[in-house]
Design an enzyme around this catalytic site. Sequence first.
Site, mmCIF file in Angstrom:
data_model
loop_
_atom_site.group_PDB
_atom_site.id
_atom_site.type_symbol
_atom_site.label_atom_id
_atom_site.label_comp_id
_atom_site.label_asym_id
_atom_site.label_seq_id
_atom_site.Cartn_x
_atom_site.Cartn_y
_atom_site.Cartn_z
ATOM 1 N N ARG A 296 0.837 -1.221 0.000
ATOM 2 C CA ARG A 296 0.000 0.000 0.000
ATOM 3 C C ARG A 296 0.858 1.252 0.000
ATOM 4 N NH1 ARG A 296 -5.268 -2.052 3.561
ATOM 5 N NH2 ARG A 296 -6.073 -3.136 1.731
ATOM 6 N N TYR A 437 -6.079 -0.562 -7.219
ATOM 7 C CA TYR A 437 -5.484 -1.801 -6.666
ATOM 8 C C TYR A 437 -4.863 -1.569 -5.288
ATOM 9 C CZ TYR A 437 -1.053 -0.775 -9.419
ATOM 10 O OH TYR A 437 0.067 -0.259 -9.983
ATOM 11 N N GLU A 438 -4.534 -2.675 -4.642
ATOM 12 C CA GLU A 438 -4.060 -2.680 -3.245
ATOM 13 C C GLU A 438 -5.109 -2.136 -2.279
ATOM 14 O OE1 GLU A 438 -1.154 -4.902 -3.773
ATOM 15 O OE2 GLU A 438 -1.845 -4.240 -1.826
ATOM 16 N N GLY A 439 -6.365 -2.419 -2.574
ATOM 17 C CA GLY A 439 -7.460 -1.887 -1.758
ATOM 18 C C GLY A 439 -7.860 -0.544 -2.330
ATOM 19 N N GLN A 444 -9.553 2.291 1.695
ATOM 20 C CA GLN A 444 -8.519 2.929 2.544
ATOM 21 C C GLN A 444 -9.159 3.917 3.518
ATOM 22 O OE1 GLN A 444 -5.380 1.816 2.269
ATOM 23 N NE2 GLN A 444 -6.135 0.551 0.597
#
Length: 590
Positions: A296, A437-439, A444
């Site tokens: 992240r 991407y990555e959440g 977040q």
Amino acid sequence: MTYRAPVADIAFALRHAARFAAARDAGVYDLDDETLSAVLDEAGKFATDVIAPLNRVGDQHGTPFRDGVVTMPPGWKEAYTSWAAAGWNGLASPEAFGGQGLPAAVNAACVEMWNSASMAFGIGPVLTMAAINALAQHGSETLKATYLAKLVSGEWMGTMQLTEPQAGSDVGALRTKAERAPDGTYRITGSKIFITYGEHDLTDNIVHFVLARLPDAPPGTRGISLFLVPKFLLDAGGAPGARNDVRAHSVEHKLGIHGSPTCTMVYGDSGGATGFLVGEENRGMACMFTMMNEARLAVGLQGVAIAETATQQATQYARERRQGRESGAPASASAPIIAHPDVRRMLMTMRGLTRAARAICYATAVAIDRSHRAREETSRAAAHERASLLTPVAKAFSTDIGSEVASLGVQVHGGMGYVEETGAAQHFRDARIAQIYEGTNGIQAIDLVTRKLPLAGGAAVGAYLDELRQSVAAVNAANDPAFGATGARLGETVEHLARATTWLLGKIEHQPDAALAGATPYLRAFALAAGGCMLADEALAALRVAGDADAPGRVAVARFFAENLATAAGGLVAAVTDGAGAIAPAEAFG
Ligand SMILES: Cc1cc2nc3c(=O)[nH]c(=O)nc-3n(C[C@H](O)[C@H](O)[C@H](O)COP(=O)(O)OP(=O)(O)OC[C@H]3O[C@@H](n4cnc5c(N)ncnc54)[C@H](O)[C@@H]3O)c2cc1C
């Protein structure tokens, strides 16, 4: 124009905005200034001279897929091989496995440069580095001895595999199966989608880190385990041998990062891929969080990276393109567009947002280092909370501004920005994925509000607000007219944020929907306060350094940010505390 690494800016932001120098004074680092500068200089040269020229090639060539094989763009394998041979992959990895053991903060600065040069190139190593961390922290001694050194050297790359068609943001819905085999390994069957660097020809093995579910696992995220699944199983000598039962089925056609192969992966055509458990059964999410937190921050750095490249390119274009005339100039005198206040407003916005996001990302990395390296246990625990608090802000704010700045870059170019020749359009296309991407950035914001604000009963965020107030007090104490209204505007911003924080902490438990509705504007207000204060810290530090020619420029950026951008916090906080009721219910959308 291709990217040139702004090494001096990067080093200054690291030392002063992110307080690397203060952490070193506190004994967290033993890296002297000369070594730090040498590492950043070398990284800057590699990024500028070797990677950046391949960015366009990657965009145009893409990653063609035929008969299960992905061919990377021309020149990429050579660049990757020499990048890995120079030791860049293992910069922050454990020395016991061939890494250099340097701080995460130094690696963060380098990750920014690799990704500025080419986001599609940079994302592959980001995932390998995250895999190294997960394996080093959670893997058995045997797995570490077998795989870590090759991952650290970059001889093999890693992937991170969570997503399935029905399991995106909701990872707990995944269905890929893992069954225990008599020899202590596991048989993995199922499929994964959207897997970055799932197949390629850069390395002769790929080490997949795959989330799967055992037959007797509890439902949801409490029943997920993490497995290491090599593309090639290893022979007795540890070299790639028999092909494992995993393959890429296809490669996606995407809006941007064309040089990064995004694959659908299939497991178990012939009874199941051999997987090795990482950590304990059903504890895979804890291991994956080690990977995800690292990734992240790295994706946040991608946002900074693309914003920096877009800003450089737009600034150069604005100096060269002549159009219109300055007010008061004769009708025949055409001016470079940088002479127009509205163009300079765009360029200052780009620069301010980029530098604020850089400072937030680097400060997150310094907090991560403190959480491992500080002398006292209490300091390590406090730093861990700080890193946890800042990580979602670093990821979401930096990638949001990555897109905004790339969009402004297109705008500064006018029509030339919309056609592909200038490269401004590629930045805009490439930047967009980092918000997803990555959440996703929405996830977040929810993480920030529901998990991070309540840390230590609200004391973690409270301590951070107090630090921001100290930055405001320092600007006010400087009493320097060059700062204009910086102190006043930042003071208001921080107090708006404090008010929204108290409001949210009061809602999370009993009115969660009200808190969730305001999560995204809250995260933005948080970043405006944090970024504004860090830019002010940086400007004050520049004024303290005798003969720093960049000091007036740093003060100007801090002032612009405080007076023109941070002022949005008031409106954002009103949306947090009063705006939820105006969000229509699902039925109202027809
Ligand atoms: C180019 C590319 C590379 C990728 N690389 C990888 C990789 O290497 N490994 C991997 O595992 N995955 C990878 N992904 C997958 C990526 O992480 C997911 O796309 C992302 O997590 C979002 O999941 P989704 O696409 O299913 O969207 P969804 O989860 O369907 O979300 C759609 C929208 O709904 C919102 N939403 C969903 N749930 C909630 C909620 N509870 N509350 C509020 N809002 C919500 C989201 O914020 C989003 O705006 C990649 C994707 C792409 C496009």
